[in-house]
Design an enzyme around this catalytic site. Sequence first.
Site, PDB file in Angstrom:
ATOM      1  N   CYS A   1      34.765  37.563  30.081  1.00  0.00           N
ATOM      2  CA  CYS A   1      35.643  38.460  31.284  1.00  0.00           C
ATOM      3  C   CYS A   1      35.836  39.798  30.515  1.00  0.00           C
ATOM      4  O   CYS A   1      36.267  40.013  29.527  1.00  0.00           O
ATOM      5  CB  CYS A   1      36.760  37.906  31.701  1.00  0.00           C
ATOM      6  SG  CYS A   1      37.718  38.565  32.846  1.00  0.00           S
TER       7      CYS A   1
ATOM      8  N   CYS B   1      41.932  40.073  29.600  1.00  0.00           N
ATOM      9  CA  CYS B   1      41.127  39.531  28.632  1.00  0.00           C
ATOM     10  C   CYS B   1      40.586  40.742  27.663  1.00  0.00           C
ATOM     11  O   CYS B   1      40.058  40.364  26.495  1.00  0.00           O
ATOM     12  CB  CYS B   1      40.008  39.114  29.229  1.00  0.00           C
ATOM     13  SG  CYS B   1      40.233  37.508  30.336  1.00  0.00           S
TER      14      CYS B   1
ATOM     15  N   HIS C   1      43.472  38.934  35.964  1.00  0.00           N
ATOM     16  CA  HIS C   1      42.288  38.230  35.588  1.00  0.00           C
ATOM     17  C   HIS C   1      41.495  37.488  36.520  1.00  0.00           C
ATOM     18  O   HIS C   1      40.517  37.578  37.003  1.00  0.00           O
ATOM     19  CB  HIS C   1      42.655  37.264  34.413  1.00  0.00           C
ATOM     20  CG  HIS C   1      41.592  36.136  34.139  1.00  0.00           C
ATOM     21  ND1 HIS C   1      40.541  36.566  33.343  1.00  0.00           N
ATOM     22  CD2 HIS C   1      41.321  35.012  34.638  1.00  0.00           C
ATOM     23  CE1 HIS C   1      39.629  35.620  33.281  1.00  0.00           C
ATOM     24  NE2 HIS C   1      40.052  34.732  33.968  1.00  0.00           N
TER      25      HIS C   1
ATOM     26  N   ASP D   1      45.127  40.883  59.156  1.00  0.00           N
ATOM     27  CA  ASP D   1      44.932  39.845  60.193  1.00  0.00           C
ATOM     28  C   ASP D   1      45.875  39.895  61.238  1.00  0.00           C
ATOM     29  O   ASP D   1      46.684  40.858  61.400  1.00  0.00           O
ATOM     30  CB  ASP D   1      44.903  38.607  59.497  1.00  0.00           C
ATOM     31  CG  ASP D   1      46.217  38.299  58.826  1.00  0.00           C
ATOM     32  OD1 ASP D   1      47.249  38.902  59.271  1.00  0.00           O
ATOM     33  OD2 ASP D   1      46.604  37.267  58.214  1.00  0.00           O
TER      34      ASP D   1
ATOM     35  N   CYS E   1      38.236  42.005  32.141  1.00  0.00           N
ATOM     36  CA  CYS E   1      39.265  42.635  32.968  1.00  0.00           C
ATOM     37  C   CYS E   1      40.203  42.989  31.830  1.00  0.00           C
ATOM     38  O   CYS E   1      40.145  42.765  30.559  1.00  0.00           O
ATOM     39  CB  CYS E   1      39.995  41.266  33.789  1.00  0.00           C
ATOM     40  SG  CYS E   1      41.247  40.321  32.754  1.00  0.00           S
TER      41      CYS E   1
ATOM     42  N   ASP F   1      38.430  36.915  52.150  1.00  0.00           N
ATOM     43  CA  ASP F   1      39.562  36.865  51.582  1.00  0.00           C
ATOM     44  C   ASP F   1      40.331  35.618  51.283  1.00  0.00           C
ATOM     45  O   ASP F   1      39.892  34.636  51.760  1.00  0.00           O
ATOM     46  CB  ASP F   1      40.421  37.685  52.622  1.00  0.00           C
ATOM     47  CG  ASP F   1      41.017  36.774  53.712  1.00  0.00           C
ATOM     48  OD1 ASP F   1      40.247  36.583  54.690  1.00  0.00           O
ATOM     49  OD2 ASP F   1      42.146  36.173  53.585  1.00  0.00           O
TER      50      ASP F   1
END
Length: 419
Positions: A351, A356, A382, A98, A353, A313
């Site tokens: 989930c 998890c 996660h 940015d 991930c 974002d």
Amino acid sequence: MTVDAPDATGFAIAARAGDAARAGVITTPHGQIATPAFIPVGTKATVKAVLPESMSRLGAQAILANAYHLYLQPGHDLVDEAGGLGAFMNWPGPTYTDSGGFQVMSLGAGFKKVLSSEFSGGEKARTASGEDDDVAAGKERLAHVDDDGVTFRSFINGDVHRFTPEISMQIQHGLGADIMFAFDELTTLMNSRGYQERALERTRLWAERCLVEHARLTAERVGKPYQQLWGVIQGAQYEDLRRRAARDLGAMDMDGQRFDGFGIGGALEKENLGTIVRWVTEELPDERPRHLLGISEVDDLFTAVAAGADTFDCVSPSRVARNSAVYTRTGRVNLTGARYKRQFAPIDETCDCYTCTHYTAAYIHHLFRAKEMLSSTLCTIHNERFVVRLVDEIRASILDGSFDALREERTGAYYGSPR
Ligand SMILES: [Zn+2]
């Protein structure tokens, strides 16, 4: 001087849904981004507590870093010397930076963040600039805006610095991200209408200066990968100002240099998010991508995609993770709660991930109680996966025509009733 983006960059739309939602692909010298896409934030060239390899593994397609923080530390020249942001942080994929304007003006003045979901209407926001400036009692004003740029004090040591559109471009070229943003003035919902008009005109003039300096630097830095410059649309809650800004920046052309895409920034109240984004996307050129700064809430993501935004974002997924808050299919929960002490099962059974599939909620509950650093790592993985995956599912739903059904199902499960 005419500067054309090489063929290695661009945006292609693959499918559409409803009035404005679209799925596409952004191409950069460091790879492609399938959109809609959530772009995790690594403010100081790191997503706090998580390896870049883990970010890649959880499906992050790009990382957004902050020009203001990296300018102050370690300095854009050093990052340039290291081969640019991606090489410096061992992230081979696309990167965004940015412009630094938001941090210069918000951190500089110490006023509350007023973007989308973090906006709290009850609290008076403070702005960095202008005659209707209102500095918090007991706080020194740390940023001053004039027509040429912004003078501010470092939040690290109080040293005085100055950003102008040209300096922001020089910093962002040094950082070397694939996608950069033009330097703009951040206003708040508390500024007067008159002030918003003057700030918007200043942002328009700064956008022109950014394009000129960007073209100069692109020509000067021969052999560097092409960096895209996206203009930032301001205008707060005013329809005419938002539409005017989008038309102005959409048509802006400085000796052949145009914006490669657009950011939608500034003060947005959650309840007006879709309306304001739609005003802007109705005016912007359809064939260039749009980034909405600062959102990650489930309902906001669906709303923004439906209104025509392509990438997003937000720092929230990692920030709240470090404070033990995690997203689940049925809503946000806090893992320090007593109910997790013996949950010998993942945070969220649905989930996929790394956290998890390898760790129980009971273990992470213990880590938080014991103040162990691993808690931040596991929960950030996660939460980032949760948001990245949701936006990937939104993309798939645009491609197969099930966007509305997915929106109803996922917001219904998350909030208790569809949004
Ligand atoms: Zn998970």
